[in-house]
Write an enzyme that holds these catalytic residues in place. Structure first.
Site, PDB file in Angstrom:
ATOM      1  N   SER A 140       0.880  -1.009  -0.060  1.00  0.00           N
ATOM      2  CA  SER A 140      -0.054  -0.054  -0.008  1.00  0.00           C
ATOM      3  C   SER A 140       0.966   1.016  -0.040  1.00  0.00           C
ATOM      4  CB  SER A 140      -0.780   0.075   1.223  1.00  0.00           C
ATOM      5  OG  SER A 140      -1.529   1.211   1.422  1.00  0.00           O
ATOM      6  N   TYR A 153      -2.951  -0.601  10.310  1.00  0.00           N
ATOM      7  CA  TYR A 153      -2.898  -0.690   8.876  1.00  0.00           C
ATOM      8  C   TYR A 153      -1.580  -0.522   8.481  1.00  0.00           C
ATOM      9  CZ  TYR A 153      -4.215  -1.200   3.951  1.00  0.00           C
ATOM     10  OH  TYR A 153      -4.351  -1.447   2.803  1.00  0.00           O
TER      11      TYR A 153
END
Length: 250
Positions: A140, A153
């Site tokens: 990501s 995350y």
């Protein structure tokens, strides 16, 4: 020959979003694809419309489930040439919150899938992969930068790059390449449904985070992964390919 012609590739998290798009894109480029997901029905629906594709239930947080799924793939295909380790979950069902308020159970859940799950998949895939072979992991932009309220995350996705780089250098001499794609915001249920439910307007605001002024289509991430898995990226390993509309460039 098509870019992935003759290759047999598994995709985790294939029931929706980037994983489902990857199954379609890889097939279009000539691969036979195995669609793996904890949502077995969803994975089967994706595979059912793709020539030569198969599906299996796979819980990436469970070593037994992963091993059984990979064994089933190799039994069906006869070989495994590549893997797209894409399965992942968002933090707290899409909620952003200060680090000190994140429930430990939520932190553990994210790490169990996004990081521990990747470790489990790599351990199962690397010994079984054909040589030469290639693996792509879904990181990501949060693998490279941080954002408020996303401690769990971001930690998991930073870890993805650590595993990617170590796997790459450990296996380079064996003919196995390991890379990662780093998506920005993508038009998937993670953004369009769950994040939007907790923060109305988030999906529209996300477009503004990117210099290109929009979010990605899942297929745009899948195309980058397809190139990394293909022989056209034959001297690329340990790399982090940002597919983020310029977000990490600013």
């Amino acid at each position: 020959m098509m870019m992935l012609g003759g290759k047999h590739i598994l995709v985790t998290g294939a029931a929706s979003g980037i994983g489902a798009a990857a199954a379609r894109v890889f097939t279009a480029h000539g691969a036979r694809v195995a669609c793996l997901d904890i949502n077995a029905d969803g994975a089967a629906e994706v595979a059912a419309v793709l020539p030569g594709a198969i599906s299996a239930r796979c819980d990436v947080s469970d070593p037994t489930s992963v091993a059984a799924a990979i064994d089933a793939v190799i039994a069906a295909f006869g070989r495994l040439d590549g893997a797209f380790n894409n399965a992942g979950i968002e933090q707290s069902r899409g909620r952003m919150m200060p680090l000190e308020t994140i429930p430990l159970v939520d932190f553990d859940a994210v790490m169990a899938v996004n990081l521990r799950g990747l470790f489990i998949c790599l351990q199962a895939e690397l010994p079984r992969l054909s040589r030469p072979g290639a693996i792509v992991n879904t990181g990501s932009v949060m693998s490279a930068v941080a954002a408020p309220g996303l401690a769990a995350y971001a930690a998991s996705k930073h870890g993805v790059m650590g595993l990617t780089r170590v796997a790459a250098v450990d296996h380079a001499a064996l003919g196995i390449r390991v890379n990662a794609v780093l998506p920005g915001a993508v038009a998937t249920p993670m953004i369009l449904e769950r994040a939007e439910a907790h923060a109305p307007g988030y999906a529209a605001a996300a477009a503004g985070f990117h210099p290109m002024g929009r979010v990605a289509a899942p297929e745009e991430i899948a195309e980058a992964a397809a190139w990394l898995i293909s022989d056209r990226a034959s001297f690329v390993t340990g790399a982090a390919l940002a597919v983020d509309g310029g977000l990490t460039a600013v």
